[in-house]
Design a protein around this motif. Structure first.
Motif, PDB file in Angstrom:
ATOM      1  N   ALA A   1      71.717 108.257 130.445  1.00 46.00           N
ATOM      2  CA  ALA A   1      72.316 109.592 130.327  1.00 46.00           C
ATOM      3  C   ALA A   1      71.539 110.514 129.396  1.00 46.00           C
ATOM      4  O   ALA A   1      71.843 111.711 129.310  1.00 46.00           O
ATOM      5  CB  ALA A   1      73.763 109.468 129.833  1.00 46.00           C
ATOM      6  N   LEU A   2      70.546 110.001 128.695  1.00 53.02           N
ATOM      7  CA  LEU A   2      69.870 110.796 127.673  1.00 53.02           C
ATOM      8  C   LEU A   2      69.136 112.029 128.211  1.00 53.02           C
ATOM      9  O   LEU A   2      69.174 113.084 127.562  1.00 53.02           O
ATOM     10  CB  LEU A   2      68.912 109.916 126.861  1.00 53.02           C
ATOM     11  N   PRO A   3      68.475 111.980 129.369  1.00 52.16           N
ATOM     12  CA  PRO A   3      67.837 113.212 129.856  1.00 52.16           C
ATOM     13  C   PRO A   3      68.831 114.359 130.055  1.00 52.16           C
ATOM     14  O   PRO A   3      68.542 115.507 129.696  1.00 52.16           O
ATOM     15  CB  PRO A   3      67.197 112.777 131.180  1.00 52.16           C
ATOM     16  N   GLY A   4      69.992 114.064 130.604  1.00 50.24           N
ATOM     17  CA  GLY A   4      71.013 115.097 130.768  1.00 50.24           C
ATOM     18  C   GLY A   4      71.559 115.567 129.441  1.00 50.24           C
ATOM     19  O   GLY A   4      71.840 116.762 129.255  1.00 50.24           O
ATOM     20  N   LEU A   5      71.693 114.644 128.499  1.00 56.00           N
ATOM     21  CA  LEU A   5      72.168 115.009 127.163  1.00 56.00           C
ATOM     22  C   LEU A   5      71.182 115.971 126.500  1.00 56.00           C
ATOM     23  O   LEU A   5      71.589 116.940 125.849  1.00 56.00           O
ATOM     24  CB  LEU A   5      72.346 113.752 126.315  1.00 56.00           C
ATOM     25  N   TRP A   6      69.904 115.718 126.679  1.00 59.79           N
ATOM     26  CA  TRP A   6      68.893 116.593 126.090  1.00 59.79           C
ATOM     27  C   TRP A   6      68.963 117.999 126.686  1.00 59.79           C
ATOM     28  O   TRP A   6      68.849 118.989 125.956  1.00 59.79           O
ATOM     29  CB  TRP A   6      67.504 116.005 126.294  1.00 59.79           C
ATOM     30  N   ARG A   7      69.186 118.085 127.977  1.00 58.71           N
ATOM     31  CA  ARG A   7      69.301 119.397 128.606  1.00 58.71           C
ATOM     32  C   ARG A   7      70.491 120.162 128.047  1.00 58.71           C
ATOM     33  O   ARG A   7      70.424 121.387 127.817  1.00 58.71           O
ATOM     34  CB  ARG A   7      69.409 119.255 130.123  1.00 58.71           C
ATOM     35  N   THR A   8      71.578 119.454 127.787  1.00 60.13           N
ATOM     36  CA  THR A   8      72.747 120.097 127.193  1.00 60.13           C
ATOM     37  C   THR A   8      72.440 120.568 125.774  1.00 60.13           C
ATOM     38  O   THR A   8      72.824 121.673 125.370  1.00 60.13           O
ATOM     39  CB  THR A   8      73.940 119.116 127.162  1.00 60.13           C
ATOM     40  N   ALA A   9      71.737 119.751 125.016  1.00 61.65           N
ATOM     41  CA  ALA A   9      71.362 120.145 123.663  1.00 61.65           C
ATOM     42  C   ALA A   9      70.488 121.392 123.671  1.00 61.65           C
ATOM     43  O   ALA A   9      70.667 122.304 122.843  1.00 61.65           O
ATOM     44  CB  ALA A   9      70.643 118.998 122.970  1.00 61.65           C
ATOM     45  N   GLU A  10      69.557 121.472 124.585  1.00 62.20           N
ATOM     46  CA  GLU A  10      68.689 122.646 124.683  1.00 62.20           C
ATOM     47  C   GLU A  10      69.487 123.898 125.006  1.00 62.20           C
ATOM     48  O   GLU A  10      69.166 124.998 124.527  1.00 62.20           O
ATOM     49  CB  GLU A  10      67.617 122.433 125.753  1.00 62.20           C
ATOM     50  N   THR A  11      70.545 123.730 125.792  1.00 63.65           N
ATOM     51  CA  THR A  11      71.408 124.873 126.136  1.00 63.65           C
ATOM     52  C   THR A  11      72.196 125.358 124.935  1.00 63.65           C
ATOM     53  O   THR A  11      72.365 126.566 124.721  1.00 63.65           O
ATOM     54  CB  THR A  11      72.379 124.474 127.262  1.00 63.65           C
ATOM     55  N   ILE A  12      72.672 124.422 124.129  1.00 61.49           N
ATOM     56  CA  ILE A  12      73.517 124.761 122.983  1.00 61.49           C
ATOM     57  C   ILE A  12      72.711 125.266 121.799  1.00 61.49           C
ATOM     58  O   ILE A  12      73.180 126.134 121.038  1.00 61.49           O
ATOM     59  CB  ILE A  12      74.348 123.521 122.573  1.00 61.49           C
ATOM     60  N   ALA A  13      71.493 124.767 121.623  1.00 62.16           N
ATOM     61  CA  ALA A  13      70.691 125.099 120.440  1.00 62.16           C
ATOM     62  C   ALA A  13      70.437 126.599 120.364  1.00 62.16           C
ATOM     63  O   ALA A  13      70.361 127.296 121.379  1.00 62.16           O
ATOM     64  CB  ALA A  13      69.362 124.338 120.486  1.00 62.16           C
ATOM     65  N   PRO A  14      70.288 127.141 119.143  1.00 61.99           N
ATOM     66  CA  PRO A  14      70.031 128.572 118.991  1.00 61.99           C
ATOM     67  C   PRO A  14      68.731 128.986 119.680  1.00 61.99           C
ATOM     68  O   PRO A  14      67.773 128.211 119.738  1.00 61.99           O
ATOM     69  CB  PRO A  14      69.954 128.762 117.470  1.00 61.99           C
ATOM     70  N   ALA A  15      68.714 130.198 120.194  1.00 62.34           N
ATOM     71  CA  ALA A  15      67.527 130.694 120.916  1.00 62.34           C
ATOM     72  C   ALA A  15      66.371 130.903 119.947  1.00 62.34           C
ATOM     73  O   ALA A  15      66.566 131.183 118.776  1.00 62.34           O
ATOM     74  CB  ALA A  15      67.885 131.988 121.602  1.00 62.34           C
TER      75      ALA A  15
END
Length: 339
Positions: free
Chosen positions: A325-339
């Motif tokens: 599940a880690l690749p999907g988790l990373w994509r979510t983190a990138e979405t949440i992280a500040p721009a």
């Protein structure tokens, strides 16, 4: 009721009156939820005050853990000053960066801790730094799950699987500039994901833990079993165990009452992580003290069976689900992280 600001001052007093006299004392700072909370907030009965004492020694002694002081439950831990050698290193460590981005220094005889705070507070929310820390959390998931050893006692195996799985919440909390809390991590990540309209991702995290479909009655049953082993383990002595004070009468408001509070608030699944951790620690403490925990092992097996983690093969399989599940988790983190 005690306010968070008052509790911080109690911690500062302990450092001045007790901590400063420790051999190699190099300073102290706040960590955890009390650092992240507003000063005028009420200190919850199920909260402690985390104090990290910096020692100029290569190998700090076993931490004292939880103790009552000035009407506050303190959690005292030790850290080697070597871990704070550079601001770069602190900025890349998601626990340390979280501790130094806010003004939480309690004592600083050399001025080094204050300097770290000044640098970290400036760069804490930089996207590159945030994703660096998220990556460190991702590495932690892989490392802890990989450390699961079939030859180790079942409680140790469970802790590797459990904490490796639980670090997935920290990946997202770090991305969202939230406190990567330990005990309430699933509650905290739920709050974060709700803000972003991503509660389906929270369900996925609970599924990885194995409790997505667990109802309140079942969690209550497991909490009842935990309370029995907790009462058996809280007064035995296991001086070498660094988490011994987590299984003590002083810690009951956190480990038992805190879990019951989450259930009462409609968050039974979010209570499961710490319930499992505490059960494993109770059995570990009994074993290290030379006291049989056989009478309580059936309840532990029943809890693990409900999570699909009863055997080593089960835990290895569930650990692999987390890794997948880690690749999907990373994509979510990138979405949440500040721009």
């Amino acid at each position: 009721m005690m306010r968070v600001g008052v509790a911080r001052e109690v911690a500062r007093r302990w450092v001045a009156e007790v901590g400063a006299g420790l051999p190699g004392f190099g300073g102290a700072f706040l960590t955890g939820s009390v650092l992240w909370s507003p000063a005028d907030a009420v200190l919850a009965a199920s909260s402690d005050v985390d104090v990290m004492v910096v020692l100029d020694v290569a190998e700090p002694p076993v931490k004292p853990g939880k103790m009552r002081y000035g009407g506050v439950l303190l959690e005292i831990s030790f850290m080697s000053a070597e871990r704070l050698a550079s601001a770069e290193g602190v900025l890349g460590d998601y626990h340390l960066a979280g501790s130094f981005h806010l003004p939480g220094v309690l004592a600083d005889p050399s001025g080094r801790l204050t300097e770290l705070h000044e640098v970290v507070s400036r760069e804490f929310a930089d996207r590159r730094r945030v994703l660096q820390r998220c990556g460190a959390a991702m590495d932690g998931v892989r490392r802890v799950i990989a450390a699961m050893d079939e030859a180790a006692p079942p409680a140790d195996q469970v802790m590797s699987w459990l904490f490796g799985t639980g670090i997935t919440t920290h990946v997202l909390l770090v991305a969202g500039l939230r406190n990567p809390t330990v005990r309430r991590r699933y509650e905290a990540v739920r709050e974060l994901l709700a803000v972003h309209g991503m509660l389906d991702h929270h369900e996925a995290l609970l599924e990885l833990l194995g409790c997505a479909g667990m109802g309140a009655a079942r969690v209550e049953r497991h909490l009842g079993a935990l309370e029995k082993v907790f009462d058996a383990a809280k007064d035995v002595r296991a001086a070498s165990y660094p988490f011994s004070s987590d299984i003590s009468e002083a810690a009951r408001p956190l480990s038992i009452d805190g879990s019951r509070e989450l259930i009462a608030r409609g968050l039974p699944r979010e209570a499961v992580f710490w319930l499992v951790a505490t059960y494993a620690r109770c059995l570990k403490k009994l074993a290290l003290a030379g006291v049989s925990g056989e009478a309580y092992e059936e309840g532990f097996r029943e809890l693990l069976a409900d999570l699909g983690a009863e055997t080593f093969a089960d835990r290895r399989r569930r650990g692999q689900h987390v890794l997948d599940a880690l690749p999907g988790l990373w994509r979510t983190a990138e979405t949440i992280a500040p721009a």
